[in-house]
Design a protein around this motif. Structure first.
Motif, mmCIF file in Angstrom:
data_model
loop_
_atom_site.group_PDB
_atom_site.id
_atom_site.type_symbol
_atom_site.label_atom_id
_atom_site.label_comp_id
_atom_site.label_asym_id
_atom_site.label_seq_id
_atom_site.Cartn_x
_atom_site.Cartn_y
_atom_site.Cartn_z
ATOM 1 N N ASN A 85 0.864 -1.178 0.000
ATOM 2 C CA ASN A 85 0.000 0.000 0.000
ATOM 3 C C ASN A 85 0.900 1.227 0.000
ATOM 4 O O ASN A 85 1.188 1.796 1.054
ATOM 5 N N ILE A 87 0.591 4.328 -0.844
ATOM 6 C CA ILE A 87 0.080 5.588 -0.306
ATOM 7 C C ILE A 87 0.144 5.562 1.214
ATOM 8 O O ILE A 87 0.545 6.534 1.861
ATOM 9 N N LYS A 88 -0.209 4.421 1.801
ATOM 10 C CA LYS A 88 -0.116 4.282 3.256
ATOM 11 C C LYS A 88 1.335 4.405 3.723
ATOM 12 O O LYS A 88 1.614 5.011 4.765
ATOM 13 N N LYS A 91 2.224 8.042 3.698
ATOM 14 C CA LYS A 91 1.566 8.708 4.822
ATOM 15 C C LYS A 91 2.266 8.382 6.140
ATOM 16 O O LYS A 91 2.419 9.251 7.002
ATOM 17 N N CYS A 144 7.638 5.474 -2.742
ATOM 18 C CA CYS A 144 6.858 5.705 -1.522
ATOM 19 C C CYS A 144 7.733 5.581 -0.282
ATOM 20 O O CYS A 144 7.546 6.331 0.695
#
Length: 317
Positions: A85, A87-88, A91, A144
């Motif tokens: 994930n 995006i997680k 974040k 990411c």
């Protein structure tokens, strides 16, 4: 004087070893983890101890605690998990670090960020000193994590400059040891698990890419020294011994099953071809250098995997 420590990601591979060291020296420890890659089994032996507290929490959400030291390790660190994930992951790196720095500012705590050698990307400079600014693809499948840790470092130094927050930034190179997840996609665990299951060992490319492998006990000792030093970092923490992936595979194979073959697969996107730390700063500022060689560390890591994997296999047969 007893200190109170917050360890984010404290139920994870590295975090749980850090928790052990802090508890063993008699300090108070708050372990915070959302169990995405952490395992309660890693810190179960401390549950119920008067100096230990366990909180299930995601660092992307703020939390109010009273602590003296913050060890910010929370973030999936293996490609399999941080790409699950992305995006997680981004974040967690940004919001998680932002929240922990805000906490440090409010309570006057010192914060150590577990950054990574991935901030150097696929390096054009070899080996990599802290002064090297990296060669990172900002839009690739590893971005990411790579760019997440770069912005986490940025936040640390902006909080330091603007608000006087005491920060320490450790750039971690490949670390291995007991409690690694069997499915984390890291090369050491991949080879050990494949060998124990009698499977061919997977090499990407020709296995000529290099890595430097630091045993977890050495890394934790570097953490402890950096946190209490006057040096903010960034500081490389890793073992400068450089090995090709094929050499690592041969070491693992020879210890477990010398008859196993290798299988070649294409290199993943943006996979670094070389990775080796310059640790002169850690040597001079901390009087730190790794003490456990790869052979010794592999023996302990393989023994740990055997304890976890072999009994379940016997139960199924």
């Amino acid at each position: 004087m007893t200190q109170r420590h917050l360890v984010t990601g404290g139920a994870g591979f590295v975090g749980s070893h850090l928790v052990d060291r802090l508890m063993e020296r008699g300090d108070e420890v708050i372990c915070l983890d959302n169990y995405f890659t952490g395992r309660k089994e890693n810190i179960r032996h401390w549950i119920g101890h008067p100096n230990f507290e366990l909180i299930r929490h995601d660092v992307t959400e703020p939390i109010k605690l009273e602590v003296d030291r913050i060890w910010h390790l929370a973030c999936p660190a293996s490609p399999v998990h941080y790409q699950f994930n992305p995006i997680k992951t981004a974040k967690t790196s940004f919001l998680g670090t932002y929240n922990m720095l805000g906490l440090a500012r409010r309570v006057g705590a010192r914060l150590l960020l577990a950054s990574t050698s991935e901030v150097y990307g696929d390096p054009e400079v070899h080996p990599q000193p802290e002064s090297y600014r990296g060669c990172v693809n900002p839009i690739g499948i590893r971005s990411c994590y790579d760019e997440g840790k770069r912005i986490a470092e940025t936040l640390c130094f902006d909080y330091h400059r603007m608000h006087g927050v005491q920060v320490r930034v450790a750039r971690i190179f490949n670390t291995y040891g007991p409690r690694m997840l069997e499915n984390d996609g890291r090369v050491v665990s991949n080879f050990i698990v494949q060998a124990l299951r009698g499977q061919p060992l997977t090499l990407y490319g020709e296995g000529t890419q290099t890595r430097s492998f630091c045993y977890v006990d050495d890394l934790v000792q570097g953490f402890l020294k950096l946190m209490e030093s006057d040096n903010t970092g960034p500081m490389n923490l890793g073992n400068p011994g450089e090995f090709t992936i094929r050499q690592l595979a041969e070491l693992v194979r020879d210890r477990i099953n010398p008859s196993l073959e290798f299988v070649l697969e294409p290199l993943p996107q943006d996979d670094p071809l070389q990775r080796q730390p310059v640790i002169e700063l850690a040597k001079s500022a901390l009087n730190w250098h790794p003490k456990i060689n790869l052979s010794e560390g592999l023996d302990a890591t393989i023994a740990d995997f055997k304890k976890r994997l072999i009994p379940s296999q016997e139960a199924e047969s």
